[in-house]
Scaffold this motif. Structure first.
Motif, PDB file in Angstrom:
ATOM      1  N   ASP A  21       0.400  -0.727   0.366  1.00  0.00           N
ATOM      2  CA  ASP A  21       0.031  -0.186  -0.254  1.00  0.00           C
ATOM      3  C   ASP A  21       0.821   1.363  -0.338  1.00  0.00           C
ATOM      4  N   THR A  22       1.862   1.305   0.932  1.00  0.00           N
ATOM      5  CA  THR A  22       2.633   2.537   1.254  1.00  0.00           C
ATOM      6  C   THR A  22       3.125   2.513  -0.926  1.00  0.00           C
ATOM      7  N   TRP A  23       3.752   1.381  -1.163  1.00  0.00           N
ATOM      8  CA  TRP A  23       4.638   1.576  -2.758  1.00  0.00           C
ATOM      9  C   TRP A  23       3.344   1.689  -3.213  1.00  0.00           C
ATOM     10  N   LEU A  24       2.401   1.691  -3.369  1.00  0.00           N
ATOM     11  CA  LEU A  24       1.684   2.237  -4.757  1.00  0.00           C
ATOM     12  C   LEU A  24       0.764   3.432  -4.325  1.00  0.00           C
ATOM     13  N   ILE A  25       0.531   4.183  -2.964  1.00  0.00           N
ATOM     14  CA  ILE A  25       0.358   5.825  -2.991  1.00  0.00           C
ATOM     15  C   ILE A  25       1.636   6.504  -3.308  1.00  0.00           C
ATOM     16  N   ARG A  26       2.726   5.775  -2.744  1.00  0.00           N
ATOM     17  CA  ARG A  26       3.601   6.264  -3.975  1.00  0.00           C
ATOM     18  C   ARG A  26       4.028   6.562  -4.647  1.00  0.00           C
ATOM     19  N   ILE A  27       3.184   5.779  -5.557  1.00  0.00           N
ATOM     20  CA  ILE A  27       3.560   5.639  -7.309  1.00  0.00           C
ATOM     21  C   ILE A  27       1.992   6.562  -7.452  1.00  0.00           C
ATOM     22  N   LEU A  28       0.708   6.651  -6.365  1.00  0.00           N
ATOM     23  CA  LEU A  28      -0.249   8.109  -7.092  1.00  0.00           C
ATOM     24  C   LEU A  28       0.658   8.996  -6.320  1.00  0.00           C
ATOM     25  N   LYS A  47       3.370  20.730  -0.343  1.00  0.00           N
ATOM     26  CA  LYS A  47       4.330  19.944   0.296  1.00  0.00           C
ATOM     27  C   LYS A  47       3.797  19.882   2.089  1.00  0.00           C
ATOM     28  N   PHE A  48       3.307  20.711   2.126  1.00  0.00           N
ATOM     29  CA  PHE A  48       2.289  20.142   3.285  1.00  0.00           C
ATOM     30  C   PHE A  48       0.910  20.257   2.481  1.00  0.00           C
ATOM     31  N   ARG A  49       0.451  20.128   1.934  1.00  0.00           N
ATOM     32  CA  ARG A  49      -0.461  19.259   1.219  1.00  0.00           C
ATOM     33  C   ARG A  49      -0.728  17.781   1.441  1.00  0.00           C
ATOM     34  N   VAL A  50       0.348  17.224   0.127  1.00  0.00           N
ATOM     35  CA  VAL A  50       0.323  15.969   0.872  1.00  0.00           C
ATOM     36  C   VAL A  50       0.123  15.888   1.684  1.00  0.00           C
ATOM     37  N   VAL A  51       1.193  16.342   2.604  1.00  0.00           N
ATOM     38  CA  VAL A  51       1.481  15.228   4.195  1.00  0.00           C
ATOM     39  C   VAL A  51      -0.270  15.365   5.159  1.00  0.00           C
ATOM     40  N   LEU A  52      -0.782  16.783   4.383  1.00  0.00           N
ATOM     41  CA  LEU A  52      -2.128  16.706   5.446  1.00  0.00           C
ATOM     42  C   LEU A  52      -3.105  15.164   4.935  1.00  0.00           C
ATOM     43  N   LYS A  64       7.916   6.847   4.743  1.00  0.00           N
ATOM     44  CA  LYS A  64       8.221   6.124   3.950  1.00  0.00           C
ATOM     45  C   LYS A  64       7.626   6.124   3.023  1.00  0.00           C
ATOM     46  N   ILE A  65       6.749   6.892   2.359  1.00  0.00           N
ATOM     47  CA  ILE A  65       6.404   6.925   1.197  1.00  0.00           C
ATOM     48  C   ILE A  65       7.016   8.460   0.304  1.00  0.00           C
ATOM     49  N   LEU A  66       6.959   9.189   1.476  1.00  0.00           N
ATOM     50  CA  LEU A  66       7.305  10.499   1.053  1.00  0.00           C
ATOM     51  C   LEU A  66       9.224  10.486   0.554  1.00  0.00           C
ATOM     52  N   ARG A  67       9.566   9.250   1.184  1.00  0.00           N
ATOM     53  CA  ARG A  67      10.969   8.948   1.706  1.00  0.00           C
ATOM     54  C   ARG A  67      11.298  10.166   2.086  1.00  0.00           C
ATOM     55  N   VAL A  68      10.869  11.277   3.376  1.00  0.00           N
ATOM     56  CA  VAL A  68      11.864  11.698   3.944  1.00  0.00           C
ATOM     57  C   VAL A  68      11.553  11.346   5.973  1.00  0.00           C
ATOM     58  N   PRO A  69      12.553  11.718   6.395  1.00  0.00           N
ATOM     59  CA  PRO A  69      12.252  11.636   8.000  1.00  0.00           C
ATOM     60  C   PRO A  69      11.210  11.250   8.377  1.00  0.00           C
ATOM     61  N   ARG A 119       6.209  19.378   8.931  1.00  0.00           N
ATOM     62  CA  ARG A 119       5.521  19.818   7.719  1.00  0.00           C
ATOM     63  C   ARG A 119       4.057  19.516   7.850  1.00  0.00           C
ATOM     64  N   LEU A 120       3.453  18.355   8.729  1.00  0.00           N
ATOM     65  CA  LEU A 120       2.226  18.744   8.498  1.00  0.00           C
ATOM     66  C   LEU A 120       1.824  19.311  10.357  1.00  0.00           C
ATOM     67  N   ASN A 121       2.608  19.971  11.163  1.00  0.00           N
ATOM     68  CA  ASN A 121       2.376  21.160  11.506  1.00  0.00           C
ATOM     69  C   ASN A 121       1.726  22.210  11.033  1.00  0.00           C
ATOM     70  N   ARG A 122       3.521  22.412  10.071  1.00  0.00           N
ATOM     71  CA  ARG A 122       2.988  23.932   9.111  1.00  0.00           C
ATOM     72  C   ARG A 122       2.479  23.781   8.642  1.00  0.00           C
TER      73      ARG A 122
END
Length: 170
Positions: free
Chosen positions: A69-76, A120-125, A140-145, A152-155
């Motif tokens: 599922d993580t892989w599939l959402i990353r593709i999307l 960059k904030f919208r995708v996390v939200l 994992k999806i965004l390949r960031v820490p 980004r969620l807080n911002r």
């Protein structure tokens, strides 16, 4: 979930029918995510179709079956970003399908403001609130820490609060 793992293993081995079943089961979630990201019904459908095609072409490269599922959402997300860069999106509010509307339960004002949130904030939200993914899964999806996801969620929340909307906490 065990049945999904069997289907994922079969799909990885080249069983197109197994991958089709997996994609059909996730179609509403994929469409909802694409629609929230792009805000255009036709483009969202194109994104889901292109995501499915990319999944068929690259399933053999999936190393960890449990992260399907993580892989599939990353593709999307990658397909969505490609389309978003290619075309200037028209910030329009679309009416969600009945299935998506039940799952999302959005207020129109929030959806309208989400169009204007920096990408960059919208995708996390979207991944956190509308796909109900944990911060570690989003990382994992965004390949960031994970810390970057939290930031980004807080911002993103702060950005919406400044505009007068408050995302309800789940």
């Amino acid at each position: 979930m065990e049945k999904d793992m069997e289907l994922i293993l079969l799909a990885k081995r080249g069983d197109r029918e197994a991958l089709t079943k997996l994609l059909v089961n996730r179609q509403a979630k994929l469409y909802k995510t694409a629609l929230l990201y792009i805000h255009n019904k036709e483009d969202a459908l194109d994104i889901v179709q292109e995501t499915s095609l990319q999944a068929f072409l690259s399933i053999k490269h999936l190393h960890h079956l449990q992260y399907f599922d993580t892989w599939l959402i990353r593709i999307l997300i990658n397909v969505s970003r490609h389309l978003y860069r290619r075309e200037t999106p028209v910030p329009e509010i679309v009416e969600l399908t009945a299935d998506c509307h039940k799952q999302v339960d959005l207020h129109q004002d929030l959806m309208q403001d989400l169009v204007m949130v920096p990408e960059k904030f919208r995708v996390v939200l979207i991944l956190f609130y509308f796909n109900e993914l944990q911060e570690s899964e989003i990382a994992k999806i965004l390949r960031v820490p994970t810390g970057t996801v939290k930031s980004r969620l807080n911002r993103g929340r702060e950005w919406l609060r400044e505009k007068g909307d408050v995302i309800r906490e789940y």
